[in-house]
Design a protein around this motif. Structure first.
Motif, mmCIF file in Angstrom:
data_model
loop_
_atom_site.group_PDB
_atom_site.id
_atom_site.type_symbol
_atom_site.label_atom_id
_atom_site.label_comp_id
_atom_site.label_asym_id
_atom_site.label_seq_id
_atom_site.Cartn_x
_atom_site.Cartn_y
_atom_site.Cartn_z
ATOM 1 N N ILE A 88 -47.547 -45.500 -13.519
ATOM 2 C CA ILE A 88 -48.593 -44.808 -12.930
ATOM 3 C C ILE A 88 -49.290 -43.876 -13.965
ATOM 4 C CG2 ILE A 88 -49.178 -43.078 -11.253
ATOM 5 C CD1 ILE A 88 -46.761 -43.765 -9.703
ATOM 6 N N GLY A 89 -50.653 -44.092 -14.241
ATOM 7 C CA GLY A 89 -51.501 -43.415 -15.051
ATOM 8 C C GLY A 89 -51.512 -41.915 -14.521
ATOM 9 N N GLY A 90 -51.830 -41.118 -15.519
ATOM 10 C CA GLY A 90 -51.945 -39.792 -15.260
ATOM 11 C C GLY A 90 -53.146 -39.048 -15.861
ATOM 12 N N LEU A 179 -46.108 -38.062 -9.410
ATOM 13 C CA LEU A 179 -46.958 -39.239 -8.464
ATOM 14 C C LEU A 179 -45.954 -40.313 -8.128
ATOM 15 C CD1 LEU A 179 -50.267 -39.245 -10.246
ATOM 16 C CD2 LEU A 179 -49.847 -38.282 -7.842
ATOM 17 N N ALA A 180 -44.959 -40.610 -8.829
ATOM 18 C CA ALA A 180 -44.000 -41.626 -8.587
ATOM 19 C C ALA A 180 -42.983 -41.301 -7.435
ATOM 20 C CB ALA A 180 -43.203 -41.824 -10.015
ATOM 21 N N GLY A 199 -41.176 -34.587 -13.873
ATOM 22 C CA GLY A 199 -42.225 -34.576 -12.834
ATOM 23 C C GLY A 199 -42.084 -33.171 -12.055
ATOM 24 N N PRO A 200 -43.205 -32.107 -12.260
ATOM 25 C CA PRO A 200 -43.000 -31.087 -11.768
ATOM 26 C C PRO A 200 -43.453 -31.214 -10.063
ATOM 27 C CG PRO A 200 -45.111 -31.382 -12.675
ATOM 28 C CD PRO A 200 -44.379 -32.272 -13.169
ATOM 29 N N LEU A 201 -42.450 -31.013 -9.288
ATOM 30 C CA LEU A 201 -42.544 -31.232 -7.806
ATOM 31 C C LEU A 201 -43.027 -30.064 -6.994
ATOM 32 C CD1 LEU A 201 -39.345 -33.622 -6.813
ATOM 33 C CD2 LEU A 201 -41.931 -34.291 -7.249
#
Length: 494
Positions: A88-90, A179-180, A199-201
């Motif tokens: 996934i791009g960011g 995003l993943a 990943g910061p959720l």
């Protein structure tokens, strides 16, 4: 391989800037995920373009645009279909070098996966609108990005005539790591599992924990308080000199304009800038990225702290100034531009061609916050870049509507929408490093067996995603093997 070389590929990541900050809101220019180390000119896939919907929230809106993606099918047997790996791009351009390097490519070779990388809307070459005015940025959100991915997956299933039982596994690092996980949450019928790295959720307006982890990382990597003490003393000396003889600070830190003509926001920006130098150092410590110059590959927490501690009786502020000079040289800056107005002017630029700083700023103001304030480590960095400094930037860049109430409400909605750290999810592995400041907003302990967490001692941002290196710690090596075991189970190859 079934693809051709990109003739225009840049072989090094370029961090050169003409002014402004090279590191802002925990984001390097070009995005948080660097190019993978170890690239030696291997053939790269050409860019492909997907006809994407502009607004997924409106079924009757038929406007479309072209979204960039890359495919590596060199491991895939279309007659005996295995899994599909989706990177996934960011918040930066997609880089074709990730199609041939990185841990996910090692996994893909082992499991004979089809590898696809979709660039995030509004970043890189994926331009949904004619410019990035506030009016057009309304279509930039994690919601729209997830819907892009869902639409894209369905289209790729049709394009490649994939069987209904083919399993898609999502990969992402940093914001794409979030995003993943969210893709697996929102579209479980399309995505079978996910690897969420760094990943910061938890969306958080006042991300004061960021600099707390920066300081803790200095202690962890050096095994003591000495480096922290020098940094603490340096900032105290700078604060005193700014009151008694600011010309010394001007000279030592090579500022672009004298403090006599500086505004209050300029001074805040100055302090934020010199703190950002250390934040950048910590966040990417010892990772296997392509560096702008080989001489900066050894710029790590330990080498910088050794420089601080081996400079004898030299005042602490001079040691910090010497580090600042290294950063200026690394980023091709002739002087430290701490001008608030220059920064705002740059972020008000509505034309394409920037590296995504305006877009990422918009997402922080409308979804995430993530403002790395000085409030958590006042003793070390002072308290000159508090939350109001960042909220002011939202208002000055995008308009008065984007005030504290707006940002707080937006961040609260993000957490309600995705579940923050209480996310209800399965077949996702959350990976974080103890040195990475972003782990403070992520899941670092396994809460559900179906959603395990891997917390890697001593590693920084997205470390597990980069290619293997002879310098990898035993903890990092073990973490990559553990991820491989989860993947083996998910793709049915245990």
């Amino acid at each position: 391989m079934r693809f051709i070389t990109l003739s225009c590929l840049l072989l090094v990541l370029c961090y050169a800037v003409n002014g402004g900050k090279h590191f802002k809101l925990g984001r390097s220019k070009g995005g948080n995920l660097g190019a993978p180390g170890g690239y030696k000119g291997e053939p790269l896939p050409p860019a492909q373009w997907f006809k994407q919907k502009l607004d997924h929230s409106s079924p009757s809106d038929l406007r479309t645009w072209k979204q960039r993606y890359f495919v590596n099918d060199s491991f895939y047997d279309f007659n005996n279909q295995g899994p599909v790996f989706l990177m996934i791009g960011g918040e930066g351009p997609a880089d074709a070098r990730w199609m041939v390097k990185g841990a996910w490519i090692d996994y893909a070779q082992k499991f004979k996966a089809l590898c696809i990388n979709l660039e995030h809307r509004y970043y890189g070459e994926s331009h949904p609108t004619e410019d990035i005015s506030v009016k057009n940025l309304q279509y930039l959100s994690s919601y729209q990005a997830l819907a892009d991915l869902a639409n894209f997956i369905q289209a790729m299933n049709d394009k490649y005539k994939l069987h209904s039982n083919v399993r898609w596994i999502a990969f992402g690092g940093s914001y794409p790591g979030s995003l993943a996980a969210w893709l697996r949450l929102k579209y479980p019928h399309l995505v079978y599992a996910a690897v969420s790295s760094s990943g910061p959720l938890l969306a958080k307006v006042n991300f004061m924990e960021y600099y707390e982890v920066v300081v803790d990382a200095l202690r962890e990597k050096t095994g003591g308080e000495d480096c922290v003490d020098v940094l603490k003393m340096a900032h105290k000396q700078i604060t005193t000199l700014m009151k008694t003889d600011p010309s010394i600070v001007e000279k030592e830190f090579r500022v672009c304009k004298p403090f006599s003509s500086a505004s209050t926001n300029d001074i805040k920006n100055f302090y934020n800038s010199i703190a950002d130098d250390f934040a950048d150092l910590v966040q990417y410590n010892e990772d296997n990225r392509i560096s702008a110059d080989v001489k900066y590959r050894n710029l790590t927490i330990n080498t910088v702290c050794n420089m601080f501690l081996s400079s004898g009786a030299q005042p602490a502020y001079k040691k910090l100034a010497a580090f600042n000079s290294i950063i200026l040289e690394k980023t091709n800056q002739t002087c430290l531009d701490y001008s608030y107005d220059n920064m705002i002017k740059e972020l008000r630029n509505m034309t394409w061609g920037s590296e995504g700083a305006r877009q990422w700023m918009y997402q922080t103001c409308t979804e995430f916050g993530f403002y790395q304030t000085s409030s958590g480590e006042i003793e070390v960095f002072g308290n000159d870049f508090t939350l109001d400094f960042f909220i002011q930037q939202c208002e000055d860049i995008f308009g008065k509507k984007y005030n504290a109430d707006f940002v707080n409400a937006a961040v609260a909605w993000t957490n309600i929408n995705y579940g923050a750290l209480d996310i209800a999810i399965s077949r996702v592995v959350f990976v974080h490093g103890s040195v990475d400041p972003w782990h403070a907003l992520g899941i670092t302990k396994t809460q559900e067996n179906e959603a395990p967490a891997i917390y890697i001692k001593g590693t920084a941002h997205c470390a597990n995603m980069y290619p293997r290196s002879e310098n990898d710690s035993s903890e990092l090596i073990e973490a990559r093997l553990e991820i491989e075991q989860y993947l083996a189970g998910w793709v049915g190859q245990l």
